[in-house]
Design a protein around this motif. Structure first.
Motif, PDB file in Angstrom:
ATOM      1  N   CYS A   1      31.764  -1.655  46.708  1.00  0.00           N
ATOM      2  CA  CYS A   1      31.023  -0.639  47.464  1.00  0.00           C
ATOM      3  C   CYS A   1      29.684  -0.396  46.769  1.00  0.00           C
ATOM      4  CB  CYS A   1      31.821   0.659  47.528  1.00  0.00           C
ATOM      5  SG  CYS A   1      31.016   1.996  48.434  1.00  0.00           S
ATOM      6  N   GLU A   2      28.637  -0.278  47.556  1.00  0.00           N
ATOM      7  CA  GLU A   2      27.325   0.055  47.013  1.00  0.00           C
ATOM      8  C   GLU A   2      26.820   1.326  47.682  1.00  0.00           C
ATOM      9  OE1 GLU A   2      22.879  -1.782  46.137  1.00  0.00           O
ATOM     10  OE2 GLU A   2      24.254  -2.875  47.464  1.00  0.00           O
ATOM     11  N   THR A   3      26.362   2.271  46.869  1.00  0.00           N
ATOM     12  CA  THR A   3      25.768   3.518  47.354  1.00  0.00           C
ATOM     13  C   THR A   3      24.386   3.673  46.708  1.00  0.00           C
ATOM     14  OG1 THR A   3      26.662   4.874  45.543  1.00  0.00           O
ATOM     15  CG2 THR A   3      28.071   4.535  47.481  1.00  0.00           C
ATOM     16  N   PRO A   4      23.607   4.660  47.103  1.00  0.00           N
ATOM     17  CA  PRO A   4      22.288   4.843  46.462  1.00  0.00           C
ATOM     18  C   PRO A   4      22.375   5.061  44.959  1.00  0.00           C
ATOM     19  CG  PRO A   4      22.381   6.064  48.527  1.00  0.00           C
ATOM     20  CD  PRO A   4      23.762   5.555  48.273  1.00  0.00           C
ATOM     21  N   LYS A   5      23.535   5.513  44.464  1.00  0.00           N
ATOM     22  CA  LYS A   5      23.625   5.834  43.034  1.00  0.00           C
ATOM     23  C   LYS A   5      24.273   4.749  42.186  1.00  0.00           C
ATOM     24  CE  LYS A   5      23.555  10.868  43.304  1.00  0.00           C
ATOM     25  NZ  LYS A   5      24.232  12.137  42.895  1.00  0.00           N
ATOM     26  N   ARG A   6      25.136   3.943  42.779  1.00  0.00           N
ATOM     27  CA  ARG A   6      25.857   2.982  41.948  1.00  0.00           C
ATOM     28  C   ARG A   6      26.494   1.871  42.783  1.00  0.00           C
ATOM     29  NH1 ARG A   6      28.348   7.883  42.037  1.00  0.00           N
ATOM     30  NH2 ARG A   6      27.255   8.468  40.135  1.00  0.00           N
ATOM     31  N   ILE A   7      26.885   0.823  42.080  1.00  0.00           N
ATOM     32  CA  ILE A   7      27.695  -0.256  42.639  1.00  0.00           C
ATOM     33  C   ILE A   7      29.030  -0.231  41.906  1.00  0.00           C
ATOM     34  CG2 ILE A   7      27.934  -2.747  42.967  1.00  0.00           C
ATOM     35  CD1 ILE A   7      24.866  -2.923  42.866  1.00  0.00           C
ATOM     36  N   VAL A   8      30.119  -0.262  42.671  1.00  0.00           N
ATOM     37  CA  VAL A   8      31.456  -0.211  42.069  1.00  0.00           C
ATOM     38  C   VAL A   8      32.301  -1.366  42.638  1.00  0.00           C
ATOM     39  CG1 VAL A   8      33.502   1.200  41.659  1.00  0.00           C
ATOM     40  CG2 VAL A   8      31.263   2.297  41.901  1.00  0.00           C
ATOM     41  N   VAL A   9      33.015  -2.015  41.750  1.00  0.00           N
ATOM     42  CA  VAL A   9      33.906  -3.123  42.121  1.00  0.00           C
ATOM     43  C   VAL A   9      35.236  -2.886  41.436  1.00  0.00           C
ATOM     44  CG1 VAL A   9      34.249  -5.626  42.096  1.00  0.00           C
ATOM     45  CG2 VAL A   9      31.925  -4.703  42.220  1.00  0.00           C
ATOM     46  N   GLY A  10      36.342  -3.124  42.154  1.00  0.00           N
ATOM     47  CA  GLY A  10      37.641  -2.928  41.515  1.00  0.00           C
ATOM     48  C   GLY A  10      38.787  -3.424  42.354  1.00  0.00           C
ATOM     49  N   THR A  11      39.985  -3.221  41.838  1.00  0.00           N
ATOM     50  CA  THR A  11      41.196  -3.729  42.486  1.00  0.00           C
ATOM     51  C   THR A  11      41.956  -2.649  43.244  1.00  0.00           C
ATOM     52  OG1 THR A  11      42.331  -3.456  40.359  1.00  0.00           O
ATOM     53  CG2 THR A  11      41.493  -5.649  40.886  1.00  0.00           C
ATOM     54  N   LYS A  12      41.484  -1.415  43.220  1.00  0.00           N
ATOM     55  CA  LYS A  12      42.027  -0.349  44.050  1.00  0.00           C
ATOM     56  C   LYS A  12      40.892   0.200  44.910  1.00  0.00           C
ATOM     57  CE  LYS A  12      46.401  -0.067  42.990  1.00  0.00           C
ATOM     58  NZ  LYS A  12      47.419  -0.409  44.008  1.00  0.00           N
ATOM     59  N   ALA A  13      41.046   0.059  46.229  1.00  0.00           N
ATOM     60  CA  ALA A  13      39.971   0.443  47.146  1.00  0.00           C
ATOM     61  C   ALA A  13      39.636   1.923  47.052  1.00  0.00           C
ATOM     62  CB  ALA A  13      40.366   0.073  48.575  1.00  0.00           C
ATOM     63  N   LEU A  14      40.645   2.770  46.900  1.00  0.00           N
ATOM     64  CA  LEU A  14      40.399   4.210  46.860  1.00  0.00           C
ATOM     65  C   LEU A  14      39.598   4.599  45.621  1.00  0.00           C
ATOM     66  CD1 LEU A  14      40.748   7.058  47.897  1.00  0.00           C
ATOM     67  CD2 LEU A  14      43.034   7.116  46.888  1.00  0.00           C
ATOM     68  N   LEU A  15      39.925   4.028  44.462  1.00  0.00           N
ATOM     69  CA  LEU A  15      39.157   4.303  43.242  1.00  0.00           C
ATOM     70  C   LEU A  15      37.711   3.862  43.404  1.00  0.00           C
ATOM     71  CD1 LEU A  15      41.576   3.283  40.339  1.00  0.00           C
ATOM     72  CD2 LEU A  15      40.918   5.586  41.044  1.00  0.00           C
ATOM     73  N   VAL A  16      37.503   2.675  43.968  1.00  0.00           N
ATOM     74  CA  VAL A  16      36.149   2.175  44.206  1.00  0.00           C
ATOM     75  C   VAL A  16      35.368   3.179  45.054  1.00  0.00           C
ATOM     76  CG1 VAL A  16      34.806   0.383  45.380  1.00  0.00           C
ATOM     77  CG2 VAL A  16      36.750  -0.256  43.938  1.00  0.00           C
ATOM     78  N   HIS A  17      35.992   3.663  46.104  1.00  0.00           N
ATOM     79  CA  HIS A  17      35.342   4.592  47.031  1.00  0.00           C
ATOM     80  C   HIS A  17      35.002   5.927  46.354  1.00  0.00           C
ATOM     81  CE1 HIS A  17      34.734   7.069  50.605  1.00  0.00           C
ATOM     82  NE2 HIS A  17      35.708   7.858  50.200  1.00  0.00           N
ATOM     83  N   LEU A  18      35.980   6.518  45.686  1.00  0.00           N
ATOM     84  CA  LEU A  18      35.775   7.840  45.089  1.00  0.00           C
ATOM     85  C   LEU A  18      34.661   7.819  44.055  1.00  0.00           C
ATOM     86  CD1 LEU A  18      39.485   8.975  44.597  1.00  0.00           C
ATOM     87  CD2 LEU A  18      37.887   9.794  46.337  1.00  0.00           C
ATOM     88  N   ILE A  19      34.642   6.802  43.226  1.00  0.00           N
ATOM     89  CA  ILE A  19      33.640   6.768  42.152  1.00  0.00           C
ATOM     90  C   ILE A  19      32.290   6.324  42.686  1.00  0.00           C
ATOM     91  CG2 ILE A  19      33.047   5.553  40.019  1.00  0.00           C
ATOM     92  CD1 ILE A  19      36.002   5.818  39.235  1.00  0.00           C
ATOM     93  N   ALA A  20      32.280   5.406  43.660  1.00  0.00           N
ATOM     94  CA  ALA A  20      30.996   4.970  44.226  1.00  0.00           C
ATOM     95  C   ALA A  20      30.242   6.143  44.844  1.00  0.00           C
ATOM     96  CB  ALA A  20      31.229   3.882  45.264  1.00  0.00           C
TER      97      ALA A  20
END
Length: 758
Positions: A126-145
């Motif tokens: 997931c990419e947002t204006p603040k960060r790019i996050v990659v991982g093996t749990k979709a929910l964690l990627v979303h929450l932190i992104a």
């Protein structure tokens, strides 16, 4: 469960997300005591977090090289990391690692991650204006992104979920989060994302014809995929059925000397149990029969709890129809799940379901199979989903056939999304290693032209090389696809008859409470689905049409909507956020179980009799019958004129009389329907007419005679004649007459057999 999370901040930042990851596992997944380790990059805005609830320690760093690992490798993880760092061609090394895994690497401010061919260990990004996050749990990627405490959902992405009960595309329930495509490499450097194929695999997919060397090599890969079990000093238990996939697995485990016991669910007289026993006896391994529990008058189900359990286990990417095991607070490192999951990768995937000859037919197959609830989905969203299938078709190389694209869809979405979502639920609580998903094995299988998988030559040749004795043990209500109707070779007909499928001769009254929702669980589902009539789900679902469904009483044909309703039920609970909140709802229901019954099953293949060609007779001097083998005779004639009566027959006695007792082992009628098969091989250039007479008798006289004319046009062809048995008949005879032929002629009649059905 073990996995990782990579974060690339677009602004200078040195945030620590360890506690956030642990709290998320506790709140959303019900998992306590998750270990998290941070590996900082060369700059403050990069970090890679590893996490696990397994008993092993996390140590995936080697000086300035940091790794994220998920799944299981055939080699030790330390060896994989060392070999990777030593490899001059790292893409080639990744493509040749054995196991079911993903691997990520953070070094010199560059993050690289690789997905394998099956995606059963998924990667989300997931990419947002603040960060790019990659991982093996979709929910964690979303929450932190997005920097969230609770999830925001992308309701438009639920269209594929509502149609199929899983995300049959690359979307997830969570805003902005996608699944990385199969066999892909993602590089993130200076907050730029680049995604490309790991190798040129797509140029070679489904292009190879098999050779003995190919079958030898893939058989060795298949055996090597089981070396994972050597890491665990345990006795494994495998569910053994009358099918093909579990047979492949038990054959490999037995050959490798893995300690394994088998279990089959069913009654003593069911085909699965009978065949399971045969296999276990052949391999001399322990076999247990688990008989279904006695019939209860009712069962109690908490539907809400079932849905919550499934959402938590599978991140909302599988519907609550599936039987996903319950959450346990701790990881059970004594439990290892194995099985034959993934067999479709070796049997042509979805290509087995359809014979597609045009792009239009292919698109129609996709829409009718995976987008079948268009009448309940809003038009704009349905059109977007339709475009997804068009895009999937067009992204494939031109050398692929339509069957290849169906096979590719199975690999990409049935394995990469359904199997991945299902397995993620299991690995939260225990080890799960389905060897048929092993990366190198699956990749090599996908090189083979699709029809070698769909006709099952591939799995047949693997089993033949591992344990040839298991090839000839019959299957439950199935055969090898390449010999469904007839032996692959006429010289193998006796073994083919021994491989006659084992059929259930009776139907036990089964009851699946999860089906016929609008009849059995109408009130309960309505209550949940319409608990919030302003739910975002109704932005894409036609609320009024769904209500109309619930008002149609007593129509069992409405069971066709079961998948949609289970998916809508699951989605409604997820979008309410009550699946993780302290606000718990109880939706217990008592379901009456109808009394089981046993009924005779009609149309079951009971017996196949091979009719030796020596039993062919003629009294016509112009006809000659020469036996070539037990299954083949040459029929020849000379000086034919239309007035000649060129008859020959099975057995003896005139047509008006039943055959004599010396043929009793073959003439006996043993079913209500019979099918006669035989092959005609011409040795003359012209066509001729062959009249077939199927005659039925009681003990003393003829009771019925039927005639069929066969135009012998092809040089070689197999003919079939179907007859309903006369209620007074107990024996039969077959006669033939040659007419409209040349003055002289000759042909062979081969592999004559008769099938009897209940």
């Amino acid at each position: 469960m073990k996995g990782y999370l990579f974060i690339s901040e677009k602004e200078e930042n040195n945030l620590n997300y360890e506690r956030k990851i642990q709290e998320s596992f506790s709140r959303f997944f019900g998992k306590e005591n998750v270990k998290v380790k941070k590996n900082p990059g060369s700059s403050n805005n990069l970090s890679l977090y590893n996490y696990t609830n397994e008993p092993n320690e996390i140590n995936y760093s080697h000086y300035e090289h940091h790794f994220g690992l998920s799944g299981d490798f055939l080699k030790d993880e330390d060896t994989v990391i060392h070999d990777f760092l030593s490899a001059s061609d790292k893409e080639k090394y990744i493509s040749e690692i054995g196991g079911i895994f993903t691997i990520s690497w953070l070094h010199d401010n560059t993050f690289t991650t690789w997905s394998d061919i099956t995606r059963i260990e998924p990667i989300y990004y997931c990419e947002t204006p603040k960060r790019i996050v990659v991982g093996t749990k979709a929910l964690l990627v979303h929450l932190i992104a997005y920097g969230l405490e609770t999830p925001n959902y992308d309701v438009s992405s639920f269209v594929s979920f509502l149609n199929n009960g899983f995300f049959c595309d690359d979307n997830t329930p969570f805003m902005g989060v996608k699944a990385l495509y199969r066999n892909s490499k993602m590089i993130i450097y200076d907050n730029h994302i680049n995604i490309s194929p790991i190798d040129d695999f797509d140029n070679y997919i489904y292009t190879q014809d098999p050779t003995n060397q190919f079958y030898d090599e893939i058989s060795e890969l298949f055996l090597d995929s089981f070396s994972y079990f050597k890491k665990h000093n345990s006795t494994f238990k495998l569910g053994l059925t009358g099918g093909k996939d579990s047979r492949l697995v038990i054959a490999a485990m037995h050959k490798l000397g893995v300690n394994v016991e088998t279990i089959t669910n069913g009654f003593e007289d069911t085909p699965d149990v009978i065949i399971g026993k045969k296999i276990a006896n052949q391999l001399n391994i322990k076999h247990e029969v688990k008989i279904p529990p006695g019939s209860a008058s009712s069962i109690n189900i908490d539907l809400y709890d079932r849905a919550v359990n499934t959402i938590k286990n599978c991140e909302g990417m599988l519907f609550a129809y599936e039987n996903i095991s319950g959450l346990t607070p701790e990881f059970n490192n004594q439990r290892i799940s194995i099985g034959g999951q993934g067999g479709g990768l070796y049997k042509g995937g979805y290509a087995k379901l359809a014979n597609i000859t045009s792009r239009e037919e292919l698109l129609e197959f996709f829409l009718s199979s995976f987008a079948k609830y268009n009448d309940l989905i809003n038009d704009d969203e349905y059109k977007k989903y339709t475009q997804f299938f068009n895009d999937f078709i067009d992204r494939h190389p031109k050398h692929l056939t339509y069957s290849d694209i169906l096979n590719s869809f199975y690999l990409t979405y049935r394995s990469g999304r359904w199997s991945a979502s299902s397995r993620s639920g299991y690995t939260m609580g225990f080890y799960s290693y389905p060897p048929l998903f092993e990366s190198r094995l699956a990749k090599k299988a996908q090189l083979l032209k699709t029809h070698y998988g769909s006709n099952e030559h591939l799995i047949y040749n693997i089993l033949l090389r591992i344990n040839s004795d298991l090839v000839n043990i019959p299957f439950a209500e199935d055969r090898w696809s390449f010999e469904k109707g007839h032996p692959y070779s006429k010289y193998d007909i006796e073994n083919w008859i021994k491989r006659k499928p084992l059929y259930a001769t009776s139907i036990r009254g089964g009851f699946n409470w999860r089906k016929n929702i609008l009849t059995n669980l109408n009130k309960e589902f309505y209550e949940v689905i319409f608990a919030d009539e302003n739910s975002p789900i109704f932005d894409i679902v036609n609320k009024n049409k769904v209500k109309e469904l619930f008002n149609k009483k007593g129509k069992r044909s409405l069971a066709v909507y079961d998948t949609f309703l289970w998916s809508l039920f699951t989605s409604s609970i997820m979008l309410s956020d009550k699946w993780y909140s302290s606000e718990k709802k109880i939706l217990k229901t008592n379901i009456k179980v109808p009394k089981s019954s046993v009924k005779e099953k009609k149309g079951v293949l009971k017996k196949i009799n091979l009719i030796p060609n020596e039993y062919l007779r003629t009294s016509n001097e112009k006809l000659q019958i020469e036996k070539k083998s037990n299954i083949s005779s040459t029929i020849s004639w000379k000086d034919y004129v239309p007035s000649d009566r060129l008859y020959f027959q099975l057995f003896d006695n005139p047509f008006s009389q039943p055959p004599s007792e010396k043929y009793a082992n073959l003439y006996k009628i043993e079913g209500s329907v019979a099918e006669l098969f035989f092959e005609v091989e011409k040795h003359l250039p012209d066509d001729f007419l062959l009249e077939l007479y199927f005659i039925q008798y009681n003990n003393s006289e003829r009771v019925e005679s039927k005639k069929e004319e066969l135009n012998i046009l092809n040089q070689k062809n197999i003919y079939k004649y179907k007859a309903v048995m006369h209620p007074e008949a107990n024996r039969f005879k077959v006669a033939f007459k040659i007419s409209e032929g040349r003055a002289n002629g000759t042909f062979d009649i081969n592999q004559m057999r008769i099938h009897f059905y209940s």
